[in-house]
Design a protein around this motif. Structure first.
Motif, PDB file in Angstrom:
ATOM      1  N   CYS A 141      39.631  44.244  43.180  1.00 14.13           N
ATOM      2  CA  CYS A 141      40.592  45.028  42.744  1.00 14.13           C
ATOM      3  C   CYS A 141      41.665  44.198  42.292  1.00 14.13           C
ATOM      4  CB  CYS A 141      40.602  45.626  44.233  1.00 14.13           C
ATOM      5  SG  CYS A 141      41.094  44.327  45.920  1.00 14.13           S
ATOM      6  N   LEU A 142      42.633  45.133  42.324  1.00 10.50           N
ATOM      7  CA  LEU A 142      44.140  44.206  41.884  1.00 10.50           C
ATOM      8  C   LEU A 142      44.246  42.911  43.525  1.00 10.50           C
ATOM      9  CD1 LEU A 142      45.375  47.034  39.428  1.00 10.50           C
ATOM     10  CD2 LEU A 142      43.934  45.295  39.002  1.00 10.50           C
ATOM     11  N   ALA A 143      44.260  43.561  44.189  1.00 12.96           N
ATOM     12  CA  ALA A 143      45.174  42.835  44.823  1.00 12.96           C
ATOM     13  C   ALA A 143      44.803  41.081  45.215  1.00 12.96           C
ATOM     14  CB  ALA A 143      44.699  43.220  46.387  1.00 12.96           C
ATOM     15  N   HIS A 144      42.654  41.386  44.683  1.00 11.18           N
ATOM     16  CA  HIS A 144      42.222  40.113  45.081  1.00 11.18           C
ATOM     17  C   HIS A 144      42.305  39.076  44.018  1.00 11.18           C
ATOM     18  CE1 HIS A 144      38.229  42.255  47.094  1.00 11.18           C
ATOM     19  NE2 HIS A 144      39.505  42.409  48.434  1.00 11.18           N
ATOM     20  N   ARG A 145      42.626  39.512  42.775  1.00 20.44           N
ATOM     21  CA  ARG A 145      42.981  38.611  41.449  1.00 20.44           C
ATOM     22  C   ARG A 145      44.470  37.782  41.821  1.00 20.44           C
ATOM     23  NH1 ARG A 145      39.592  40.216  37.838  1.00 20.44           N
ATOM     24  NH2 ARG A 145      38.408  42.904  37.939  1.00 20.44           N
ATOM     25  N   GLU A 146      45.405  39.155  42.305  1.00 22.50           N
ATOM     26  CA  GLU A 146      46.603  38.404  43.113  1.00 22.50           C
ATOM     27  C   GLU A 146      46.608  36.782  43.938  1.00 22.50           C
ATOM     28  OE1 GLU A 146      49.683  39.569  41.981  1.00 22.50           O
ATOM     29  OE2 GLU A 146      50.094  41.771  42.110  1.00 22.50           O
TER      30      GLU A 146
END
Length: 255
Positions: free
Chosen positions: A52-57
């Protein structure tokens, strides 16, 4: 406020950023202002299917910390009013500064700035995309190369009053295939500095220890392997690479 308080104290929402493509909220934890992006508010992307994008952030913040340059504001995962998501400390940028700009071509600055590209605006005028020639922005460009940032827009760079430059919005990072799209192409072909090379070495070494363990909870094994390979290739070439042919080199829109 301590890290424990930021994680455990109540997160209160105060507003929503409507221009964001994913659900993005302003909030506060005690007296700390934050940005909150719940995972349930993310829009699925066909070219970023894993995780997910949150993990990448959060992974981008961990790499920023390993570099030691403070490119990314403090970012972490925690529960919130709309479920688990990414939380990041709000940074109040200087309204009188801009690290990246689109200017009329005939008025493009020659000193202290790098020219990236030239084109026409919607009124047919020739314009030039420029960014400042600073060590802070160079470090951000190196960071983007390492994390394979597919979306370094001009507005994703926060110019602080003290000269520091923060990068935000790192959901489109760490793809295992080349995805780099950035407005920071001004140093193309230039040799990396000793400080920049040392930062790359810190990430490579960190992947064998604590950084690697942290990223294993956020990214796939293939993405971490690709990260290590990018560090090795960048260290070997020791200069800012050119964009490959056949794919966009800049994000759209630019801002």
């Amino acid at each position: 406020m301590s890290a424990t308080d930021l994680m455990a104290s109540e997160l209160t929402l105060t507003g929503r950023i409507r221009t964001a493509s994913n659900a993005t909220f302003l909030g506060s934890i005690g007296d700390a202002l934050v940005v909150y992006k719940p995972i349930d508010g993310e829009t699925p992307l066909w070219d970023f299917p894993d995780g997910c994008l949150a993990h990448r952030e959060v992974a981008a913040f961990r790499v920023s910390e390993a570099l030691g340059w403070g490119v990314v504001p403090h970012t972490w995962l925690r529960d919130g009013p709309l479920g688990e998501g990414m939380v990041q400390l709000w940074q109040e940028q200087d309204p009188d500064q801009s690290a990246v700009d689109l200017v009329e071509a005939e008025h493009a600055p020659e000193t202290g700035w790098k020219h990236v590209l030239q084109g026409q605006d919607d009124k047919g005028r020739m314009v030039t995309l420029v960014h400042e020639d600073s060590s802070a922005l160079r470090r951000m460009a190196v960071f983007d190369l390492i994390v394979n940032n597919a979306d370094r827009k001009g507005d994703h760079i926060l110019a602080m009053a003290d000269g520091h430059r923060y990068g935000v919005d790192h959901g489109l990072t760490f793809h295992r295939k080349h995805k780099l799209r950035t407005v920071l192409w001004g140093w193309l072909g230039e040799a990396l500095t000793a400080e920049e090379l040392e930062g790359i070495d810190c990430v490579s070494e960190g992947l064998q220890g604590e950084l690697g363990r942290d990223l294993a909870e956020l990214l796939t094994d293939e993405e971490i392997t690709s990260l290590a390979e990018r560090c090795a290739a960048l260290r070997s070439e020791a200069r800012f690479p050119a964009p490959p042919a056949g794919m966009p080199a800049v994000p759209w829109p630019l801002f």
